[in-house]
Scaffold this motif. Sequence first.
Motif, short mmCIF file in Angstrom:
data_model
loop_
_atom_site.label_atom_id
_atom_site.label_comp_id
_atom_site.label_asym_id
_atom_site.label_seq_id
_atom_site.Cartn_x
_atom_site.Cartn_y
_atom_site.Cartn_z
N GLU A 62 1.22 -1.40 -16.23
CA GLU A 62 0.82 -2.79 -16.01
C GLU A 62 1.11 -3.22 -14.57
N THR A 63 2.33 -2.96 -14.11
CA THR A 63 2.73 -3.41 -12.77
C THR A 63 1.97 -2.66 -11.69
N ALA A 64 1.85 -1.35 -11.84
CA ALA A 64 1.13 -0.55 -10.84
C ALA A 64 -0.32 -0.99 -10.74
N ALA A 65 -0.94 -1.25 -11.87
CA ALA A 65 -2.34 -1.69 -11.87
C ALA A 65 -2.49 -3.04 -11.17
N LYS A 66 -1.58 -3.96 -11.45
CA LYS A 66 -1.65 -5.28 -10.83
C LYS A 66 -1.42 -5.21 -9.32
N GLY A 71 12.19 10.31 -0.83
CA GLY A 71 13.58 10.00 -0.55
C GLY A 71 13.76 8.81 0.35
N TYR A 72 15.02 8.38 0.49
CA TYR A 72 15.36 7.21 1.28
C TYR A 72 15.01 7.38 2.76
N TYR A 73 14.97 8.62 3.23
CA TYR A 73 14.60 8.84 4.63
C TYR A 73 13.22 8.27 4.92
N PHE A 74 12.34 8.36 3.96
CA PHE A 74 10.96 7.88 4.13
C PHE A 74 10.82 6.41 3.71
N ALA A 75 11.34 6.09 2.53
CA ALA A 75 11.24 4.72 2.03
C ALA A 75 12.10 4.58 0.78
N LYS A 76 12.76 3.45 0.66
CA LYS A 76 13.53 3.15 -0.55
C LYS A 76 12.60 2.54 -1.60
N PRO A 77 12.99 2.60 -2.87
CA PRO A 77 12.20 1.93 -3.91
C PRO A 77 12.14 0.43 -3.64
N GLU A 78 10.99 -0.15 -3.90
CA GLU A 78 10.82 -1.60 -3.71
C GLU A 78 10.40 -2.23 -5.03
N LEU A 79 11.05 -3.33 -5.35
CA LEU A 79 10.78 -4.01 -6.61
C LEU A 79 9.39 -4.62 -6.59
N GLU A 80 8.56 -4.17 -7.53
CA GLU A 80 7.21 -4.71 -7.72
C GLU A 80 6.40 -4.73 -6.42
N ARG A 81 6.56 -3.67 -5.62
CA ARG A 81 5.79 -3.54 -4.38
C ARG A 81 5.54 -2.07 -4.10
N LEU A 82 4.33 -1.77 -3.64
CA LEU A 82 3.97 -0.42 -3.24
C LEU A 82 4.10 -0.33 -1.72
N THR A 83 5.10 0.39 -1.24
CA THR A 83 5.30 0.53 0.20
C THR A 83 4.05 1.14 0.82
N PRO A 84 3.44 0.50 1.81
CA PRO A 84 2.23 1.06 2.45
C PRO A 84 2.57 2.19 3.40
N LEU A 85 1.57 2.98 3.71
CA LEU A 85 1.76 4.13 4.59
C LEU A 85 2.29 3.70 5.96
#
Length: 256
Positions: A80-84, A235-249
Amino acid sequence: MHFPESVKQQTCSDCLSGQDLGFQIRMAFQPILDWQTKDIIAYEALVRGPAGEGAGWVFARINEQNKYYFDQACRVKAIETAAKLGCKTFLNINFLPNAVYNPETCIKATIEAADLYGFDLNKLVFEVTEGEQIPDKEHLNRIFRSYAKRGFKTAIDDYGSGYATLDWLIELKPNILKLDMQLIRNIHLNRAKQHIVCKTIEQCELQGTRVLAEGVETREECDYLTSIGIRYLQGYYFAKPELERLTPLSEINGLV
């Protein structure tokens, strides 16, 4: 794996009725990179509490009575979240094998969620999480075979840290093998870890399993892993997890 009849009935009715866990769950997302193309190929969905509390907070509230519905709820919430958020890449979802009574029955809510939210079923990757012991290899094998028939991809998570051994890798033949962060940590300085990882890569190449290094935290780790041919990184070197957000390239560190 044996499930008492009362558990089977509870499991199926919970999945269909939408039994409340007693608290809300949310999803954070961490990107998975293809080093060769320098692109994001997937996001892993990671469960969080109602105020963004970590996975530890959530799992402290999971027990034998609610783990079946929790497993289903996580899948549905991730989709659901990914689709939104407009996710067009693969979506990696962790699952609890001991919460799956029957693979064909327990996947129904996932399929319905993908249909409801317009998410491509062919973009789902199911990761075996090590949140619990898995005494029955054949039960997990049945799940993997069932998911493969439906076109889902499968992954063994945290390889090198627990139950998963080379025998499991050979028998289960997952699409993806995720090397545990403990193997990755300072691997450029540790010959024993290097030996284990290189042997694992050899077996994966023989059976067509992709190797993904998770938990990458430094440039030195990244440089070593890519030098031995590991293409997929997280991994964290590239990007940490973000709550309800898709980190862009454009916000990914270390690609250049």
